[in-house]
Design an enzyme around this catalytic site. Structure first.
Site, PDB file in Angstrom:
ATOM      1  N   ASP A  32      34.337  35.945  41.220  1.00  0.00           N
ATOM      2  CA  ASP A  32      33.017  35.578  41.726  1.00  0.00           C
ATOM      3  C   ASP A  32      32.353  36.685  42.528  1.00  0.00           C
ATOM      4  OD1 ASP A  32      34.874  35.324  43.966  1.00  0.00           O
ATOM      5  OD2 ASP A  32      33.191  34.441  45.045  1.00  0.00           O
TER       6      ASP A  32
ATOM      7  N   PHE B  66      32.895  46.722  40.783  1.00  0.00           N
ATOM      8  CA  PHE B  66      32.914  45.297  41.104  1.00  0.00           C
ATOM      9  C   PHE B  66      32.556  44.485  39.858  1.00  0.00           C
ATOM     10  CE2 PHE B  66      31.230  41.297  42.738  1.00  0.00           C
ATOM     11  CZ  PHE B  66      32.335  40.900  43.478  1.00  0.00           C
TER      12      PHE B  66
ATOM     13  N   ARG C  99      32.003  32.436  38.539  1.00  0.00           N
ATOM     14  CA  ARG C  99      33.373  32.079  38.119  1.00  0.00           C
ATOM     15  C   ARG C  99      33.391  31.381  36.764  1.00  0.00           C
ATOM     16  NH1 ARG C  99      36.804  32.946  42.462  1.00  0.00           N
ATOM     17  NH2 ARG C  99      36.074  32.397  44.546  1.00  0.00           N
TER      18      ARG C  99
ATOM     19  N   GLY D 244      40.509  32.618  42.224  1.00  0.00           N
ATOM     20  CA  GLY D 244      40.114  33.454  41.092  1.00  0.00           C
ATOM     21  C   GLY D 244      40.907  33.285  39.806  1.00  0.00           C
TER      22      GLY D 244
ATOM     23  N   ASP E 221      43.646  44.530  43.078  1.00  0.00           N
ATOM     24  CA  ASP E 221      42.733  45.572  43.541  1.00  0.00           C
ATOM     25  C   ASP E 221      43.525  46.474  44.494  1.00  0.00           C
ATOM     26  OD1 ASP E 221      39.874  46.441  43.779  1.00  0.00           O
ATOM     27  OD2 ASP E 221      40.049  45.706  45.824  1.00  0.00           O
TER      28      ASP E 221
ATOM     29  N   LYS F 257      43.096  47.265  38.850  1.00  0.00           N
ATOM     30  CA  LYS F 257      42.277  48.458  39.136  1.00  0.00           C
ATOM     31  C   LYS F 257      43.199  49.540  39.704  1.00  0.00           C
ATOM     32  CE  LYS F 257      37.952  46.119  40.489  1.00  0.00           C
ATOM     33  NZ  LYS F 257      37.128  45.783  41.669  1.00  0.00           N
TER      34      LYS F 257
ATOM     35  N   GLU G 240      47.634  36.183  38.861  1.00  0.00           N
ATOM     36  CA  GLU G 240      46.463  36.664  39.605  1.00  0.00           C
ATOM     37  C   GLU G 240      45.298  36.960  38.672  1.00  0.00           C
ATOM     38  OE1 GLU G 240      44.771  36.918  42.054  1.00  0.00           O
ATOM     39  OE2 GLU G 240      45.601  38.001  43.740  1.00  0.00           O
ATOM     40  N   ASP G 241      44.094  36.864  39.191  1.00  0.00           N
ATOM     41  CA  ASP G 241      42.925  37.257  38.394  1.00  0.00           C
ATOM     42  C   ASP G 241      42.810  38.777  38.345  1.00  0.00           C
ATOM     43  OD1 ASP G 241      42.334  37.433  41.118  1.00  0.00           O
ATOM     44  OD2 ASP G 241      40.318  36.610  40.943  1.00  0.00           O
TER      45      ASP G 241
HETATM   46  P1  IMP Z   1      43.501  42.747  46.692  1.00  0.00           P
HETATM   47  O1  IMP Z   1      44.214  41.920  47.709  1.00  0.00           O
HETATM   48  O2  IMP Z   1      42.712  43.877  47.302  1.00  0.00           O
HETATM   49  O3  IMP Z   1      44.390  43.249  45.561  1.00  0.00           O
HETATM   50  O4  IMP Z   1      42.374  41.872  46.059  1.00  0.00           O
HETATM   51  C1  IMP Z   1      42.705  40.774  45.363  1.00  0.00           C
HETATM   52  C2  IMP Z   1      41.605  39.734  45.343  1.00  0.00           C
HETATM   53  O5  IMP Z   1      40.298  40.247  45.672  1.00  0.00           O
HETATM   54  C3  IMP Z   1      41.505  39.262  43.921  1.00  0.00           C
HETATM   55  O6  IMP Z   1      42.449  38.260  43.686  1.00  0.00           O
HETATM   56  C4  IMP Z   1      40.081  38.810  43.817  1.00  0.00           C
HETATM   57  O7  IMP Z   1      39.995  37.475  44.233  1.00  0.00           O
HETATM   58  C5  IMP Z   1      39.326  39.732  44.757  1.00  0.00           C
HETATM   59  N1  IMP Z   1      38.711  40.855  44.000  1.00  0.00           N
HETATM   60  C6  IMP Z   1      39.160  42.127  43.894  1.00  0.00           C
HETATM   61  N2  IMP Z   1      38.360  42.882  43.125  1.00  0.00           N
HETATM   62  C7  IMP Z   1      37.350  42.065  42.734  1.00  0.00           C
HETATM   63  C8  IMP Z   1      36.189  42.245  41.886  1.00  0.00           C
HETATM   64  O8  IMP Z   1      35.895  43.326  41.322  1.00  0.00           O
HETATM   65  N3  IMP Z   1      35.403  41.142  41.708  1.00  0.00           N
HETATM   66  C9  IMP Z   1      35.667  39.938  42.285  1.00  0.00           C
HETATM   67  N4  IMP Z   1      36.738  39.720  43.066  1.00  0.00           N
HETATM   68  C10 IMP Z   1      37.574  40.774  43.285  1.00  0.00           C
HETATM   69 MG    MG Z   2      42.637  36.437  43.192  1.00  0.00          MG
END
Ligand code: IMP
Ligand code: MG
Length: 195
Positions: A162, A155, A168, A48, A106, A134, A102-103
């Site tokens: 993606d 989302f 992407r 991402g 979450d 977020k 990081e992108d």
């Molecule tokens: P985490 O581990 O829950 O913090 O999620 C991190 C990864 O989940 C990010 O690096 C994204 O690749 C993916 N992700 C989280 N939220 C979204 C979203 O709203 N759209 C797309 N990908 C997401």
């Molecule tokens: Mg990511």
């Protein structure tokens, strides 16, 4: 900007390319100031973060290096709660200042996992630069040093993010609007193909 269709869902415009560019510049300025003389290693989290990492690096003016890790935790539009490491950390981390790129943060599972690994490998300073954050979904305590844009708990796709592999390549960010009906068609930007 108009709505787009990816797989079975319709997304509407949320954050413009100009807004993203300004936010990335602000993060780069802070890093240039804070990490001068530290020769940081940027560690971009694939897939991402590729677009954010590329734009960010062009605005970093201090001596630095970049490398990549690849992890996966999301399926379709939700987290699996588990972080799968697909490409690991291959650099010598001992004594380094590392900036995880990081992108989006979450739940924070991904970032916490990599943050812990880097400390275990002997990094002296581990920082996090994320395009999006977020706060409503975040469950961790790892400090997020550089947040470009704070997002709602919806989302989103585009600028590296993606939905099941699609979106992407978009240069701006779109948010999920609604489930498409079977015969609904939209002209997707860029390639101008109907789907
Ligand atoms: P985490 O581990 O829950 O913090 O999620 C991190 C990864 O989940 C990010 O690096 C994204 O690749 C993916 N992700 C989280 N939220 C979204 C979203 O709203 N759209 C797309 N990908 C997401
Ligand atoms: Mg990511």
């Amino acid at each position: 900007m108009s709505k787009i269709k990816l797989h079975d869902k319709i997304f509407k415009p949320k954050i413009s390319a100009a807004e993203i560019s300004k936010a990335v510049s602000d993060v780069a300025s802070s890093i240039n100031k804070d990490l001068k003389g530290k020769k940081p290693l940027f560690l971009a989290v694939l897939n991402g973060s590729f677009m954010f990492a590329s734009d960010l690096m062009k605005k970093i003016k201090i001596d630095c290096e970049i490398s990549f890790v690849k992890v996966a935790s999301y399926e379709a539009t939700g987290t699996t709660g588990k972080v799968k490491q697909l490409i690991g950390i291959n650099e010598d981390i001992k004594g380094r200042t590392v900036v995880i790129v990081e992108d989006i943060v979450d739940t924070g599972n991904t970032i916490e996992n990599i943050w812990n690994q880097l400390h275990a490998l002997g990094a002296v300073d581990v920082r996090i630069a994320t395009l999006l954050y977020k706060p409503e979904a975040y469950t961790k305590t790892v400090p997020l040093n550089y947040v470009a844009i704070v997002a709602s708990n919806d989302f989103i796709v585009g600028y590296g993010l993606d939905y099941n592999g699609l979106g992407r390549n978009l240069d701006s960010i779109f948010v999920l609007d609604y489930e498409a009906t079977e015969n609904e068609t939209y002209i997707n930007q860029k390639n101008q193909t109907t789907c």
